[in-house]
Enzyme design. Sequence first.
Site, short mmCIF file in Angstrom:
data_model
loop_
_atom_site.label_atom_id
_atom_site.label_comp_id
_atom_site.label_asym_id
_atom_site.label_seq_id
_atom_site.Cartn_x
_atom_site.Cartn_y
_atom_site.Cartn_z
N LYS A 1 0.83 -1.21 0.00
CA LYS A 1 0.00 0.00 0.00
C LYS A 1 0.87 1.27 0.00
O LYS A 1 2.08 1.20 0.18
CB LYS A 1 -0.93 -0.02 1.21
C1 LIG Z 1 -5.30 -4.24 0.61
C2 LIG Z 1 -6.74 -4.06 0.63
C3 LIG Z 1 -7.55 -4.53 1.67
C4 LIG Z 1 -7.04 -5.42 2.76
O1 LIG Z 1 -5.94 -4.98 3.42
P1 LIG Z 1 -4.92 -6.03 4.11
O2 LIG Z 1 -4.13 -5.12 4.99
O3 LIG Z 1 -4.09 -6.64 3.02
O4 LIG Z 1 -5.71 -7.01 4.87
C5 LIG Z 1 -8.89 -4.25 1.65
N1 LIG Z 1 -9.45 -3.55 0.65
C6 LIG Z 1 -8.71 -3.09 -0.38
C7 LIG Z 1 -9.38 -2.30 -1.45
C8 LIG Z 1 -7.36 -3.35 -0.44
O5 LIG Z 1 -6.65 -2.93 -1.48
#
Ligand SMILES: *Cc1c(COP(=O)(O)O)cnc(C)c1O
Length: 398
Positions: A186
């Site tokens: 992210k």
């Molecule tokens: C990455 C992501 C998640 C989940 O996050 P994690 O930290 O990997 O559990 C949820 N929604 C979206 C749109 C994402 O890109």
Amino acid sequence: MPGFELFGAKEKAQVNDVLNSGVLMRYGFNGVRKGHWKAKTLEKALEKRMKCGYAHVVSSGTAALTVAMASAGVSTGDEVIMPTFTFVATFEAILALGAVPIMVDVDDTLTLDPTAVAKAITKRTKVIMPVHMCGSMADLDALKVLCKKHSLLLIEDACQAIGGSYNGKPLGSYGDLGCFSFDYVKTITCGEGGAVITNNQDYYAHAEQYSDHGHDHIGKDRGAEAHPFLGYNYRISELNAAVGVAQLKRLDKFLDIQKYNYTVLRKALEKVPQITFRRVPKGGVENYSFLSFYMPTEDLAKKATEALAKAGVDGCFYWYDNNWHYHRKWEHLKDLKSLGYLPNKVYDQLPNYYKSDFSKSDHWVGRNISCLIKLGWSKSEVRKRAETMAGVLGAIDQ
Ligand SMILES: *Cc1c(COP(=O)(O)O)cnc(C)c1O
């Protein structure tokens, strides 16, 4: 988008504070932690940056979605309206609470289509959950009107759009609750982590307690704390939170880099007549983590994806055929392939998605290509990439 590209001295210094005290847990151990409260520090910084009353940091973005819904009372049989284009975490979190994922079309914003949402609302609907995929947002005003009219919760999944805004408000802070992910890919990362933000004191109190076994966090003796209700463990560790403390301070710089790189690519692609761009709703500012555009047909989008890869342009995704992000490959959801039994209400209420008509989503996602914007590119690399992309895409013919 990836904050991991720029992991350096600042992150290491924060982690070293934790290693030097040896207190890896976010609660308690006041005497030996040498004043370091990384999860708490990250929460305060998030509240300030996201201009919201409360932030609570948890172990992942998926945990954030689960905790956000649980804290607002979402439970068995409640219907949660979600888009056909998202990450699998959306329905995982919904099902974890025994609630029912109701898939709804996306439009040219690549997020929930308000008209389709309006049609999907039933007596059992409890939440509208827009997912701000690939750095840009849904038409939040239109969704808020629907929420007001039907007394529904608006819960924003801003996991891929941290730092973007809508009508001057940071994404995530517009709805009743907002969620972020700090996983490794992210815009900013904790390694693993996530956050729930809200202006509602009750939701915050629930989130904070629910994510730590229901502990009420009153007093200084953890063992003596009461448990007002059942909880679970969605805690983040201090090591992970420490990385986030450093990364959040760098968010605005990351956004500037993304915006610069995005703009160079976009200007080059605007010269290619057959390309159109994802619509950003009025009042919205992207976080520029992806550049998303449309080819005239599905066939040309497939050809373009292949041609870009062949020309060495990495990081361009054709989500239509992707296993994780689009409804077409979610057989495990459609068939409810669970290790154990799910709540009866899920079996009873889950629509037969094989019979659903998602041709409106297919119309957009089938023609879309989304290119990841990296932080580490040099200016000449971005220029070269822009030239290559424009050349390749301009040469794709009918
Ligand atoms: C990455 C992501 C998640 C989940 O996050 P994690 O930290 O990997 O559990 C949820 N929604 C979206 C749109 C994402 O890109």
